[in-house]
Write a protein that holds these residues in place. Structure first.
Motif, short mmCIF file in Angstrom:
data_model
loop_
_atom_site.label_atom_id
_atom_site.label_comp_id
_atom_site.label_asym_id
_atom_site.label_seq_id
_atom_site.Cartn_x
_atom_site.Cartn_y
_atom_site.Cartn_z
N UNK A 76 0.31 -0.88 0.15
CA UNK A 76 0.14 -0.24 0.27
C UNK A 76 1.15 1.23 -0.21
N UNK A 77 1.48 1.35 0.96
CA UNK A 77 3.23 2.69 0.43
C UNK A 77 3.47 2.34 -0.94
N UNK A 78 3.42 1.74 -1.22
CA UNK A 78 4.18 1.76 -2.21
C UNK A 78 3.65 2.65 -3.36
N UNK A 79 2.31 1.95 -3.50
CA UNK A 79 1.28 1.97 -4.31
C UNK A 79 0.90 3.46 -4.14
N UNK A 80 0.91 4.30 -2.97
CA UNK A 80 0.70 5.62 -2.64
C UNK A 80 1.85 6.25 -2.78
N UNK A 81 3.15 6.11 -2.55
CA UNK A 81 4.42 6.63 -2.98
C UNK A 81 4.04 6.91 -4.55
N UNK A 106 -7.10 -1.48 -4.93
CA UNK A 106 -7.58 -1.07 -6.09
C UNK A 106 -8.08 1.36 -5.50
N UNK A 107 -8.55 0.82 -4.00
CA UNK A 107 -9.18 1.84 -3.87
C UNK A 107 -7.21 3.55 -3.40
N UNK A 108 -6.39 2.74 -4.02
CA UNK A 108 -5.06 3.82 -4.33
C UNK A 108 -4.93 3.66 -5.30
N UNK A 109 -4.57 2.45 -5.66
CA UNK A 109 -4.33 2.54 -7.48
C UNK A 109 -5.46 1.58 -8.25
N UNK A 110 -6.55 1.49 -9.20
CA UNK A 110 -6.38 0.30 -9.98
C UNK A 110 -5.61 -0.27 -10.15
N UNK A 111 -5.46 -2.13 -9.87
CA UNK A 111 -4.60 -2.87 -10.42
C UNK A 111 -5.23 -3.71 -11.03
N UNK A 112 -4.09 -4.76 -11.61
CA UNK A 112 -4.70 -5.84 -12.50
C UNK A 112 -4.29 -7.15 -11.15
N UNK A 113 -5.21 -7.86 -10.88
CA UNK A 113 -4.59 -9.09 -9.52
C UNK A 113 -4.59 -10.42 -10.78
N UNK A 115 -1.62 7.76 6.15
CA UNK A 115 -2.51 7.43 5.21
C UNK A 115 -2.49 6.64 5.03
N UNK A 116 -2.09 5.49 4.72
CA UNK A 116 -2.75 3.57 4.48
C UNK A 116 -3.90 3.32 5.82
N UNK A 117 -2.62 3.89 7.42
CA UNK A 117 -3.74 3.97 8.34
C UNK A 117 -4.97 4.07 8.30
N UNK A 118 -5.42 5.45 7.96
CA UNK A 118 -6.56 6.86 7.58
C UNK A 118 -7.68 5.55 6.45
N UNK A 119 -7.07 4.92 5.62
CA UNK A 119 -7.88 4.79 5.15
C UNK A 119 -8.13 2.92 5.30
N UNK A 120 -8.07 2.90 6.98
CA UNK A 120 -7.87 1.27 7.39
C UNK A 120 -7.78 0.80 7.49
#
Length: 318
Positions: A20-25, A55-62, A260-265
């Motif tokens: 999540x941190x990697x995606x946020x940055x 996906x709320x951070x960035x749209x990803x293909x899983x 920010x990750x924690x604030x997102x839940x």
């Protein structure tokens, strides 16, 4: 129609917080790049809620990952590194779809625009990596318990934590299964398993590696890693286990993304923090610039003393 590029991560449920941190940055510094670049996540153990969260951070293909051949999944190399470290082998077949795929480990923080990597590397040889300098060990023999006599063990080792693979890499259609079969064959002899196999693969198939500058995969052994004056590092990578962003010391670059990750839940990590980081947080010492990215004096006493002596000249009397 020209092929798109992609950024590739692999992750299990334990490391969702650092992915999540990697995606946020990544999102912060790469808005333009992401307009035409897919984010691929190969996973094990994710729930649908986990995928929805990311996906709320960035749209990803899983894609759920499965190791491609039968082998001993109880081997220490699977227990220590997990199967997902070998997911990078899937990239060779993904190059049917994508022109360039940038593999990035999840224990990273993005610090800049990764277009620099896509635009300047890979077109000549089909692969680009940084040289590995972790712990002063720079040759590929570091990846094996015993040297492989059929290969040259004295050539430079390239760090697999950030790798650009391109669709012009030689012998591309042979590489995926060759890597899987050699991983299974050499499993007991591998120290850094995927990295060892990939480095030997270059010899086996005569592939030249384009060398990325160290700002593309800045490791804890690199002086730039703890240098607060540097603003050009594109990827910080806390490879080496002990020097993790979330357990080693206070890192003012990493912490806002984690908050920010924690604030997102997001769920807090459960890894044991070093006494040094606990002490910094207990007394709110992170408000003082000195403690930001300060070496752990218990784990790295010599590094800490050097930091204390150099700090006034490097950061006060500029």
């Amino acid at each position: 129609m020209s092929k798109k590029n992609a950024i590739f991560f692999s992750c299990n449920e334990r490391f969702i917080f650092t992915l999540s941190v990697a995606l946020l940055s990544l999102k912060k510094y790469n808005q333009e790049l992401l307009k035409n670049t897919d984010v691929l996540v190969y996973y094990q153990g994710f729930t649908q809620a986990d995928k929805d969260f990311l996906n709320r951070i960035l749209p990803c293909k899983f894609t759920e990952y499965h190791f491609a051949v039968e082998t001993d999944f109880n081997n220490i190399n699977f227990k220590h590194f997990t199967q997902l470290t070998f997911a990078r082998y899937e990239i060779f077949d993904l190059l049917d779809t994508y022109r360039k795929v940038l593999y990035i480990d999840v224990d990273v923080m993005i610090g800049g625009d990764l277009s620099y990597i896509f635009n300047n590397f890979g077109d000549k040889s089909g692969v680009a990596m940084c040289k590995d300098t972790q712990k002063g060990l720079t040759l590929i023999t570091k990846n094996f318990v015993k040297p492989l006599p059929q290969y040259d063990m004295t050539v430079p080792c390239y760090n697999a934590g950030v790798t650009l693979f391109c669709d012009n890499i030689p012998h591309r259609r042979e590489l995926r299964m060759w890597c899987y079969h050699k991983t299974a064959e050499w499993l007991e002899n591998l120290v850094c398993p995927d990295q060892g196999v990939v480095n030997v693969m270059f010899q086996e198939f005569g592939i030249q590696v384009e060398v990325l500058p160290d700002i593309c995969n800045c490791l804890p052994s690199n002086p730039k890693y703890l240098d607060k004056n540097r603003h050009d590092v594109l990827i910080y990578h806390c490879a080496g286990g002990g020097v993790r962003f979330w357990t080693y010391t206070w890192n003012s670059l990493w912490q806002p993304f984690y908050q920010e990750y924690l604030a997102m839940g997001g769920k807090p990590h459960t890894d044991k923090e070093h006494a040094w980081l606990k002490w910094i947080k207990k007394f709110n010492l992170q408000r003082w610039a000195f403690f930001d990215r300060s070496p752990d004096p218990q784990m790295h006493p010599a590094r800490f003393i050097k930091y204390v002596l150099a700090y006034p000249f490097k950061y006060w009397f500029k």
